[in-house]
Scaffold this motif. Structure first.
Motif, PDB file in Angstrom:
ATOM      1  N   UNK A  48       0.758  -1.284  -0.027  1.00 55.37           N
ATOM      2  CA  UNK A  48       0.072   0.008  -0.103  1.00 55.37           C
ATOM      3  C   UNK A  48       0.880   0.984   0.086  1.00 55.37           C
ATOM      4  N   UNK A  49       2.055   1.043   0.607  1.00 51.77           N
ATOM      5  CA  UNK A  49       2.989   2.342   0.635  1.00 51.77           C
ATOM      6  C   UNK A  49       3.976   2.476  -0.709  1.00 51.77           C
ATOM      7  N   UNK A  50       4.122   1.421  -1.369  1.00 48.45           N
ATOM      8  CA  UNK A  50       5.133   1.598  -2.400  1.00 48.45           C
ATOM      9  C   UNK A  50       6.787   1.431  -1.928  1.00 48.45           C
ATOM     10  N   UNK A  51       6.853   1.100  -0.310  1.00 50.60           N
ATOM     11  CA  UNK A  51       8.103   1.036   0.125  1.00 50.60           C
ATOM     12  C   UNK A  51       8.616  -0.241   0.049  1.00 50.60           C
ATOM     13  N   UNK A  52      10.030  -0.409   0.173  1.00 46.48           N
ATOM     14  CA  UNK A  52      10.451  -1.584   0.503  1.00 46.48           C
ATOM     15  C   UNK A  52      11.122  -1.469   2.070  1.00 46.48           C
ATOM     16  N   UNK A  75       9.198   1.900  -6.274  1.00 46.01           N
ATOM     17  CA  UNK A  75       9.560   0.979  -4.928  1.00 46.01           C
ATOM     18  C   UNK A  75      10.795   1.552  -4.482  1.00 46.01           C
ATOM     19  N   UNK A  76      10.874   1.995  -3.427  1.00 46.72           N
ATOM     20  CA  UNK A  76      11.988   2.703  -2.550  1.00 46.72           C
ATOM     21  C   UNK A  76      11.802   2.729  -1.058  1.00 46.72           C
ATOM     22  N   UNK A  77      12.900   3.306  -0.249  1.00 46.51           N
ATOM     23  CA  UNK A  77      13.977   4.107  -0.852  1.00 46.51           C
ATOM     24  C   UNK A  77      15.230   3.101  -1.803  1.00 46.51           C
ATOM     25  N   UNK A 134      15.269  -0.263   0.200  1.00 45.76           N
ATOM     26  CA  UNK A 134      15.051  -0.465   1.541  1.00 45.76           C
ATOM     27  C   UNK A 134      15.824   0.547   2.408  1.00 45.76           C
ATOM     28  N   UNK A 135      15.326   0.462   3.671  1.00 42.36           N
ATOM     29  CA  UNK A 135      15.914   1.404   4.615  1.00 42.36           C
ATOM     30  C   UNK A 135      17.003   0.914   5.159  1.00 42.36           C
ATOM     31  N   UNK A 136      17.180  -0.382   5.221  1.00 45.26           N
ATOM     32  CA  UNK A 136      18.497  -0.898   5.975  1.00 45.26           C
ATOM     33  C   UNK A 136      18.227  -2.371   5.998  1.00 45.26           C
ATOM     34  N   UNK A 142      14.605   0.812  10.239  1.00 45.74           N
ATOM     35  CA  UNK A 142      13.097   1.267   9.750  1.00 45.74           C
ATOM     36  C   UNK A 142      12.624   2.385  10.548  1.00 45.74           C
ATOM     37  N   UNK A 143      11.826   3.316  10.164  1.00 38.28           N
ATOM     38  CA  UNK A 143      11.511   4.372  11.078  1.00 38.28           C
ATOM     39  C   UNK A 143      10.369   3.691  11.948  1.00 38.28           C
ATOM     40  N   UNK A 144      10.322   4.411  13.278  1.00 37.22           N
ATOM     41  CA  UNK A 144       9.540   3.846  14.179  1.00 37.22           C
ATOM     42  C   UNK A 144       8.031   3.784  13.982  1.00 37.22           C
ATOM     43  N   UNK A 145       7.773   4.864  13.311  1.00 34.26           N
ATOM     44  CA  UNK A 145       6.250   4.949  12.812  1.00 34.26           C
ATOM     45  C   UNK A 145       5.793   3.818  12.060  1.00 34.26           C
ATOM     46  N   UNK A 146       6.488   3.417  11.345  1.00 32.84           N
ATOM     47  CA  UNK A 146       6.182   2.395  10.143  1.00 32.84           C
ATOM     48  C   UNK A 146       6.229   0.916  11.087  1.00 32.84           C
TER      49      UNK A 146
END
Length: 189
Positions: A48-52, A75-77, A134-136, A142-146
Motif C-alpha cells: 500500500x505504500x510503495x516502500x521496501x 519502490x523505494x527508498x 530498503x531502509x536498511x 526502519x522508521x519507528x512510525x512504520x
C-alpha cells in the motif's frame, strides 16, 4: 512497469519478541502464527505504500526507455542501481553503461537518469533495471512510525486468528493505521 523481488528480505522489520511484547504474550504456542503475521503486515505495508522496508535486490521491467530519459522507480527508498540491461526484438541482451548516472533514490518515486540514453527497439520488457531498495538490513533501520503501524496491524490480525485463516489475512487494518503510514505513502495526482 513491473517490479519483482530478486531475493526475499534477509530479516523482518519486527522481531518475534517485539510482536509478542506488544501482544502481551509470554508463551511459545503461537510463535509460528505471530511470525507469519509479521510477514503479512510487512507485505501489506509495502504494497500500500510503495516502500521496501528491509533492503533487498529488486528488478524493474519496462517496455521501452522513457522519452524524457528519466526512469521512475516506484519502490523505494532506492539505495543503489546495480545494472541496467536492454533487449532487442530478437532477445539479444546489452548491458548499459552506468558511468555518470544520477540517482535520486529518496524521491517518491525514485528517479534514475543516465548520461547516455540507450537505444531501445520496443521489445516487451525490453529494459531491466536491477536496483537495491530498503531502509536498511534490519528493523533498527526502519522508521519507528512504520514499525508501530505494523505492530497495530499484527495485533488486529492476531485478534482475527480464530475467524480468518492466516492465508486470508489481512482481514482489515486497524484504526489509525493510515495516519501512521501517511507520511511514507506515495500519492499520485
Amino acid at each position: 512497469m513491473t517490479i519483482i523481488n530478486l531475493a526475499p528480505p534477509g530479516a523482518e522489520p519486527l522481531t518475534l519478541a517485539q510482536a509478542k511484547a506488544h501482544l502481551k504474550i509470554d508463551h511459545t504456542d503461537e510463535d509460528g502464527l505471530i511470525t507469519s503475521l509479521i510477514a503479512t503486515a510487512r507485505e501489506h505495508l509495502e504494497q500500500v505504500s510503495g516502500l521496501a522496508l528491509v533492503r533487498r535486490p529488486m528488478r524493474l521491467y519496462l517496455d521501452r526507455w522513457p522519452e524524457t530519459g528519466l526512469i521512475e522507480i516506484a519502490r523505494g527508498p532506492v539505495t543503489a542501481v546495480d545494472a541496467v540491461r536492454i533487449f532487442d526484438a530478437d532477445g539479444a541482451e546489452g548491458l548499459v553503461d552506468l558511468a555518470g548516472h544520477v540517482l535520486d533514490g529518496a524521491a517518491r518515486p525514485a528517479r534514475l537518469w543516465l548520461k547516455r540514453r540507450p537505444e531501445t527497439r520496443g521489445a516487451v520488457n525490453g529494459v531491466e533495471v536491477d536496483f537495491t531498495a530498503g531502509f536498511g538490513d534490519t528493523g533498527a533501520d526502519i522508521p519507528d512510525t512504520l514499525k508501530r503501524a505494523m505492530l497495530t496491524h499484527v495485533a488486529l490480525m492476531h485478534g482475527f486468528r480464530a475467524v480468518v485463516s492466516t492465508e486470508m489475512q489481512p482481514a482489515g487494518v486497524p484504526d489509525g493505521y493510515d495516519r501512521l503510514i501517511a507520511p511514507y505513502r506515495m500519492m499520485r495526482l
